[in-house]
Design a protein around this motif. Structure first.
Motif, PDB file in Angstrom:
ATOM      1  N   ARG A  90     -93.314   4.877 -68.355  1.00 18.79           N
ATOM      2  CA  ARG A  90     -92.933   4.882 -66.934  1.00 18.79           C
ATOM      3  C   ARG A  90     -92.449   6.258 -66.464  1.00 18.79           C
ATOM      4  O   ARG A  90     -91.784   6.360 -65.433  1.00 18.79           O
ATOM      5  CB  ARG A  90     -91.865   3.818 -66.646  1.00 18.79           C
ATOM      6  CG  ARG A  90     -92.143   2.476 -67.255  1.00 18.79           C
ATOM      7  CD  ARG A  90     -91.165   1.432 -66.807  1.00 18.79           C
ATOM      8  NE  ARG A  90     -91.526   0.924 -65.473  1.00 18.79           N
ATOM      9  CZ  ARG A  90     -90.900  -0.079 -64.879  1.00 18.79           C
ATOM     10  NH1 ARG A  90     -89.882  -0.673 -65.488  1.00 18.79           N
ATOM     11  NH2 ARG A  90     -91.263  -0.483 -63.691  1.00 18.79           N
TER      12      ARG A  90
ATOM     13  N   ARG B   5     -88.852   6.899 -65.321  1.00 18.97           N
ATOM     14  CA  ARG B   5     -89.143   5.745 -64.463  1.00 18.97           C
ATOM     15  C   ARG B   5     -89.209   6.179 -62.996  1.00 18.97           C
ATOM     16  O   ARG B   5     -88.487   5.696 -62.120  1.00 18.97           O
ATOM     17  CB  ARG B   5     -88.108   4.640 -64.634  1.00 18.97           C
ATOM     18  CG  ARG B   5     -88.647   3.266 -64.179  1.00 18.97           C
ATOM     19  CD  ARG B   5     -87.583   2.240 -64.099  1.00 18.97           C
ATOM     20  NE  ARG B   5     -86.607   2.560 -63.060  1.00 18.97           N
ATOM     21  CZ  ARG B   5     -85.508   1.854 -62.841  1.00 18.97           C
ATOM     22  NH1 ARG B   5     -85.228   0.815 -63.571  1.00 18.97           N
ATOM     23  NH2 ARG B   5     -84.673   2.205 -61.885  1.00 18.97           N
TER      24      ARG B   5
ATOM     25  N   ASP C  43     -90.025   6.456 -59.322  1.00 21.38           N
ATOM     26  CA  ASP C  43     -90.461   5.557 -58.252  1.00 21.38           C
ATOM     27  C   ASP C  43     -91.303   6.323 -57.236  1.00 21.38           C
ATOM     28  O   ASP C  43     -92.436   5.956 -56.966  1.00 21.38           O
ATOM     29  CB  ASP C  43     -89.248   4.925 -57.566  1.00 21.38           C
ATOM     30  CG  ASP C  43     -89.648   3.839 -56.588  1.00 21.38           C
ATOM     31  OD1 ASP C  43     -89.825   2.693 -57.029  1.00 21.38           O
ATOM     32  OD2 ASP C  43     -89.806   4.151 -55.395  1.00 21.38           O
TER      33      ASP C  43
ATOM     34  N   HIS D 288     -81.937   5.460 -58.621  1.00 21.22           N
ATOM     35  CA  HIS D 288     -82.680   4.419 -57.924  1.00 21.22           C
ATOM     36  C   HIS D 288     -81.737   3.450 -57.216  1.00 21.22           C
ATOM     37  O   HIS D 288     -82.017   2.996 -56.103  1.00 21.22           O
ATOM     38  CB  HIS D 288     -83.581   3.662 -58.904  1.00 21.22           C
ATOM     39  CG  HIS D 288     -84.645   2.862 -58.226  1.00 21.22           C
ATOM     40  ND1 HIS D 288     -85.598   2.140 -58.903  1.00 21.22           N
ATOM     41  CD2 HIS D 288     -84.908   2.651 -56.904  1.00 21.22           C
ATOM     42  CE1 HIS D 288     -86.399   1.531 -58.039  1.00 21.22           C
ATOM     43  NE2 HIS D 288     -85.989   1.817 -56.823  1.00 21.22           N
TER      44      HIS D 288
ATOM     45  N   HIS E 268     -89.294  -2.542 -50.903  1.00 19.07           N
ATOM     46  CA  HIS E 268     -88.631  -2.164 -52.151  1.00 19.07           C
ATOM     47  C   HIS E 268     -87.964  -3.363 -52.815  1.00 19.07           C
ATOM     48  O   HIS E 268     -87.842  -3.384 -54.053  1.00 19.07           O
ATOM     49  CB  HIS E 268     -87.614  -1.056 -51.880  1.00 19.07           C
ATOM     50  CG  HIS E 268     -88.228   0.310 -51.877  1.00 19.07           C
ATOM     51  ND1 HIS E 268     -88.394   1.061 -53.029  1.00 19.07           N
ATOM     52  CD2 HIS E 268     -88.753   1.052 -50.879  1.00 19.07           C
ATOM     53  CE1 HIS E 268     -88.959   2.214 -52.741  1.00 19.07           C
ATOM     54  NE2 HIS E 268     -89.195   2.237 -51.439  1.00 19.07           N
TER      55      HIS E 268
ATOM     56  N   THR F 172     -92.671   0.068 -59.780  1.00 21.59           N
ATOM     57  CA  THR F 172     -92.274   1.225 -59.002  1.00 21.59           C
ATOM     58  C   THR F 172     -93.353   1.528 -57.971  1.00 21.59           C
ATOM     59  O   THR F 172     -94.451   0.949 -58.008  1.00 21.59           O
ATOM     60  CB  THR F 172     -92.058   2.443 -59.905  1.00 21.59           C
ATOM     61  OG1 THR F 172     -93.293   2.775 -60.560  1.00 21.59           O
ATOM     62  CG2 THR F 172     -90.999   2.155 -60.957  1.00 21.59           C
TER      63      THR F 172
END
Length: 416
Positions: A171, A184, A186, A201, A263, A272
Motif C-alpha cells: 500500500r 498507505r 491515499d 489520514h 471517504h 484508499t
C-alpha cells in the motif's frame, strides 16, 4: 534514375570498417549510477515551491472571511452589542452566546486538524532495515522479504521505487509532488500541500467532518440574519454580503459533504483513493479489498482502536504502516500468499495498480470450523475481524430504548 547508395568505407587493408560494438551496461551498473546520482542531488525540500502554497492560502482566506462574516454580521446582531443594557432581548442574547460558543468550539477543532494535516509527515519508508536497494543484492530481490508482502510485480519480484531507490511495502506509493514514497498513500491534497497517508489520514478525515459540521451550523443559523436583512432597512452592501455569504456556505456544504461521504465509503471498504482509481482503471468490482477486516476493523485502521475517540483528534491508529499481514487472510505457517496481480508498470508513478484478489482457497464459514481442502501447503484459516467493545453496544442499545420509550409498551403489544 535511381540514386545509387554510397559505397561503404574501407579500411587500410581493404576490408570494410566495422563500427565499434556498443558497451552494454549491466543492471547493477545502472543501479549504482542511480544511487550515486541520488546521493549527489539529494531530495528536494518539502516546502521548496512557494507557488504550491497558494491553495493553502486560499483555504485560510475562506476560513477567515466566513469567520468574520459569521461573528461580526450574525452573532453581533444576536448579542445586541449596539443596544443599552435595559433594551437587550435576553432570549436572543442566550441564543447568540450558544451559537457563538458552538461555532468557536468546532472551528478550533477544524483549525487544529488543518494544521496537523499540513505539518504532520504522512509516513515514509524508514532508512535501513533492509529497504534500500543495493546493486549487489538487486538480482536476489525475490529471496529476501518477498514472502512477507502481499503486493508484488507480475514477475514475482518485490516492488521498488526508482526515485527513492527503496523497496516498497504494501500500500506504499511514490508521490512526485512530495518526492517521496508515502506509507498507505491515499492521495496528494494540494489544499494542505501534503500527502494524505498513514500518519495523517485521521486528521484529514476529521478535517472533513468538522468542516461539514461547521458549514451546516453556519448555514442554518445565519439564515435567520439573512431573512432579517431583507425585511428591515439595512444598507444594500450588508444585505448583499449576507446573501452571497449564505449562498457560498451552502455551496461549500454540498461539495464538502459529498467528499466526506466518498471517504466514508472508502474507509468502510478498506480502500484508499489510489486503490479506488486503480480499480476503476481495471474495471473491477469495488466490493472486495485484500485488506478488509470487517467494517469495524476498517474504521479502526483509520480512526484508531477506541470508538470513543473516533471523532476526536487523539488516539491515532496503531502500527507502523508497513505491515498489513494482520488483515485479510493469513496462512497457518505465518505469512499471507502473495497476490499475482500488481502493476509492473512505472514503479515511480503516483498511482499504481492495487492488488487483486488473493489466490487463496476460499475460506469456509467460521461457524463450521472446517479447514479448506485442496491446499498444497499450509492450511489457510480465517482470522475473525475485530469487534466493537461491549460498552459500545450497550450504549447504543440504551440510546435506542430511550428513543423508543415514548411509545407505550402495551400499545405496541396490541398493535403486534
Amino acid at each position: 534514375v535511381p540514386v545509387r547508395p554510397p559505397a561503404p568505407r574501407r579500411g587500410p587493408g581493404g576490408d570494410r570498417a566495422r563500427a565499434p560494438p556498443r558497451a552494454r551496461t549491466s543492471r547493477s551498473q545502472l543501479l549504482a549510477l542511480r544511487v550515486a546520482m541520488h546521493a549527489a542531488t539529494g531530495s528536494r525540500p518539502r516546502y521548496g515551491e512557494h507557488s504550491k502554497l497558494l491553495p493553502v492560502t486560499l483555504v485560510a482566506t475562506i476560513i477567515i472571511v466566513l469567520y468574520v462574516m459569521y461573528v461580526l454580521l450574525h452573532c453581533s446582531r444576536l448579542l445586541q452589542t449596539d443596544l443599552p443594557y435595559s433594551a437587550v432581548d435576553w432570549d436572543m442574547w442566550q441564543r447568540g452566546v450558544l451559537e457563538l460558543a458552538s461555532f468557536h468550539g468546532v472551528t478550533a477543532l477544524l483549525m487544529y486538524c488543518l494544521v496537523r494535516c499540513i505539518l504532520t509527515h504522512p509516513g515514509a519508508i524508514p532508512d535501513g532495515q533492509g529497504w534500500e536497494i543495493q546493486p549487489e543484492t538487486q538480482e536476489d530481490s525475490t529471496a529476501v522479504g518477498a514472502r512477507e508482502l502481499l503486493e508484488t510485480k507480475h514477475s514475482g519480484e518485490r516492488r521498488h521505487c526508482k526515485w527513492c531507490l527503496k523497496y516498497k511495502p504494501d500500500r506504499c506509493h511514490h508521490c512526485r509532488v512530495c518526492n517521496m514514497c508515502v506509507l498507505r498513500m491515499d492521495h496528494h491534497c494540494p489544499w494542505v500541500y501534503n500527502c494524505i497517508g498513514f500518519r495523517n489520514h485521521k486528521y484529514f478525515f476529521l478535517l472533513l467532518v468538522y468542516a461539514v459540521v461547521d458549514l451546516i451550523l453556519v448555514s442554518l443559523t445565519m439564515f435567520d440574519t439573512v431573512w432579517w436583512s431583507t425585511r428591515v432597512d439595512v444598507p444594500l452592501a450588508l444585505m448583499m454580503a449576507l446573501v452571497v455569504g449564505e449562498a457560498f456556505v451552502a455551496f461549500l456544504t454540498v461539495v464538502t459533504a459529498t467528499f466526506l461521504a466518498f471517504h466514508i465509503w472508502l474507509m468502510v471498504k478498506a480502500m484508499t483513493t489510489v486503490e479506488f482509481c486503480e480499480k476503476s482503471l481495471k474495471c473491477s468490482g469495488y466490493n472486495s479489498s485484500t485488506y478488509s477486516a470487517g467494517w469495524y476493523g476498517n474504521i479502526c485502521a483509520v480512526l484508531g482502536p477506541s470508538p470513543w475517540y473516533w471523532l476526536l483528534p487523539v488516539s491515532l491508529p496503531t502500527g507502523d504502516g508497513m505491515n498489513w499481514l494482520g488483515v485479510g487472510r493469513r496462512s497457518s505457517s505465518g505469512h499471507v500468499p502473495r497476490s499475482a496481480s500488481t502493476a509492473a508498470r512505472g514503479s515511480g508513478d503516483a498511482c499504481e495498480a492495487a492488488p487483486g484478489p488473493s489466490p487463496v482457497t476460499p475460506l469456509v464459514a467460521r461457524a463450521t470450523g472446517a479447514e479448506p481442502s485442496g491446499s498444497a501447503g499450509a492450511a489457510t484459516v480465517a482470522i475473525p475481524p475485530p469487534r466493537p467493545p461491549l460498552s459500545f453496544w450497550a450504549l447504543a442499545w440504551a440510546a435506542a430504548l430511550h428513543l423508543a420509550s415514548g411509545v407505550p409498551l402495551g400499545a405496541a403489544r396490541r398493535r403486534g
